[in-house]
Design a protein around this motif. Structure first.
Motif, PDB file in Angstrom:
ATOM      1  N   SER A 120       0.780  -1.365   0.277  1.00  0.00           N
ATOM      2  CA  SER A 120      -0.314   0.287  -0.068  1.00  0.00           C
ATOM      3  C   SER A 120       0.599   0.926  -0.087  1.00  0.00           C
ATOM      4  O   SER A 120       0.438   2.131  -0.258  1.00  0.00           O
ATOM      5  CB  SER A 120      -0.639   0.333   1.432  1.00  0.00           C
ATOM      6  N   ALA A 121       2.058   1.174   0.291  1.00  0.00           N
ATOM      7  CA  ALA A 121       3.006   2.636   0.703  1.00  0.00           C
ATOM      8  C   ALA A 121       4.071   2.603   0.510  1.00  0.00           C
ATOM      9  O   ALA A 121       4.580   3.355  -0.388  1.00  0.00           O
ATOM     10  CB  ALA A 121       3.261   2.811   2.526  1.00  0.00           C
ATOM     11  N   LEU A 122       4.182   1.678  -0.793  1.00  0.00           N
ATOM     12  CA  LEU A 122       5.641   0.943  -1.288  1.00  0.00           C
ATOM     13  C   LEU A 122       5.567   0.546  -2.468  1.00  0.00           C
ATOM     14  O   LEU A 122       4.563   0.033  -2.984  1.00  0.00           O
ATOM     15  CB  LEU A 122       6.640   0.211  -0.542  1.00  0.00           C
ATOM     16  N   PRO A 123       6.324   1.524  -3.661  1.00  0.00           N
ATOM     17  CA  PRO A 123       6.369   0.932  -4.856  1.00  0.00           C
ATOM     18  C   PRO A 123       6.475  -0.294  -5.697  1.00  0.00           C
ATOM     19  O   PRO A 123       7.734  -0.564  -6.678  1.00  0.00           O
ATOM     20  CB  PRO A 123       6.388   2.241  -5.622  1.00  0.00           C
ATOM     21  N   THR A 124       6.066  -1.139  -5.114  1.00  0.00           N
ATOM     22  CA  THR A 124       6.870  -2.359  -5.040  1.00  0.00           C
ATOM     23  C   THR A 124       5.904  -3.171  -4.587  1.00  0.00           C
ATOM     24  O   THR A 124       4.809  -3.155  -3.797  1.00  0.00           O
ATOM     25  CB  THR A 124       8.066  -3.295  -4.549  1.00  0.00           C
ATOM     26  N   GLN A 125       5.741  -5.402  -5.390  1.00  0.00           N
ATOM     27  CA  GLN A 125       4.903  -6.299  -4.315  1.00  0.00           C
ATOM     28  C   GLN A 125       5.476  -6.864  -3.773  1.00  0.00           C
ATOM     29  O   GLN A 125       6.716  -7.027  -3.160  1.00  0.00           O
ATOM     30  CB  GLN A 125       4.616  -7.063  -5.790  1.00  0.00           C
ATOM     31  N   VAL A 126       4.657  -7.595  -2.976  1.00  0.00           N
ATOM     32  CA  VAL A 126       4.641  -8.275  -1.202  1.00  0.00           C
ATOM     33  C   VAL A 126       5.753  -9.183  -2.279  1.00  0.00           C
ATOM     34  O   VAL A 126       6.436 -10.198  -1.168  1.00  0.00           O
ATOM     35  CB  VAL A 126       3.506  -8.397  -0.628  1.00  0.00           C
TER      36      VAL A 126
END
Length: 168
Positions: A120-126
């Motif tokens: 939600s807050a970072l530009p990457t995937q889990v």
């Protein structure tokens, strides 16, 4: 194998220091922005959480390099040298099995399953964050193989002895 181990040790030490420094900076900024600026940064909690996981896993792999992991060897030290060697071999094989099954296989499955989930807050995937598990699994497997062959060749003692034992 020795040059590879030394190089990998240096990479893990560097990565652990950098990740820990990043963790400290992120948490300091998180507290500062919340308490002083009264405007908490949304991204700091997620980054701190994932940085903590990565530094913990990398530092764990480094501990495996030094055979510094927890070992209850009170009974095993009473065994004959040959029996200690058998126990050490079984332990290293168990570590390899765990690292491959849980960390590598399970980590790849977790990463694959979460690959399309965005943070939600970072530009990457889990899924990218879960890649630490298989990476560390491969590293721990390498270290376990290194120690296994060292015990088999008698270049390393079967039971790792603490050079600075502490009495509590």
């Amino acid at each position: 194998m020795e040059p590879i181990k030394r190089g990998l040790d240096q990479v893990l030490k560097f990565a652990s220091v950098v990740l820990f420094a990043l963790l400290v900076l992120v948490v300091v900024w998180q507290v500062f922005s919340r308490q002083v600026l009264n405007s908490p940064s949304a991204w700091t909690e997620e980054l701190a959480r994932y940085t903590f996981v990565w530094v913990g896993l990398f530092a764990t792999a480094l501990v495996f390099s030094e055979r510094g992991h927890i070992a209850v060897d009170f009974v095993v030290t009473k065994f004959a040298t040959g029996a200690q060697k058998v126990v050490a071999i079984v332990v290293q094989l168990s570590i390899i099995l765990f690292a491959l099954a849980v960390l590598v296989y399970g980590g790849l499955r977790a990463a694959n399953g979460a690959w399309n989930q965005s943070l939600s807050a970072l530009p990457t995937q889990v899924g990218v964050m879960y890649l630490a598990m298989p990476i560390v699994g491969v590293i721990i497997t390498f270290y376990a193989l290194y120690h296994l062959q060292a015990v088999l060749r008698n270049t390393e003692e079967a039971i790792a002895h603490d050079e600075n034992p502490q009495v509590v």
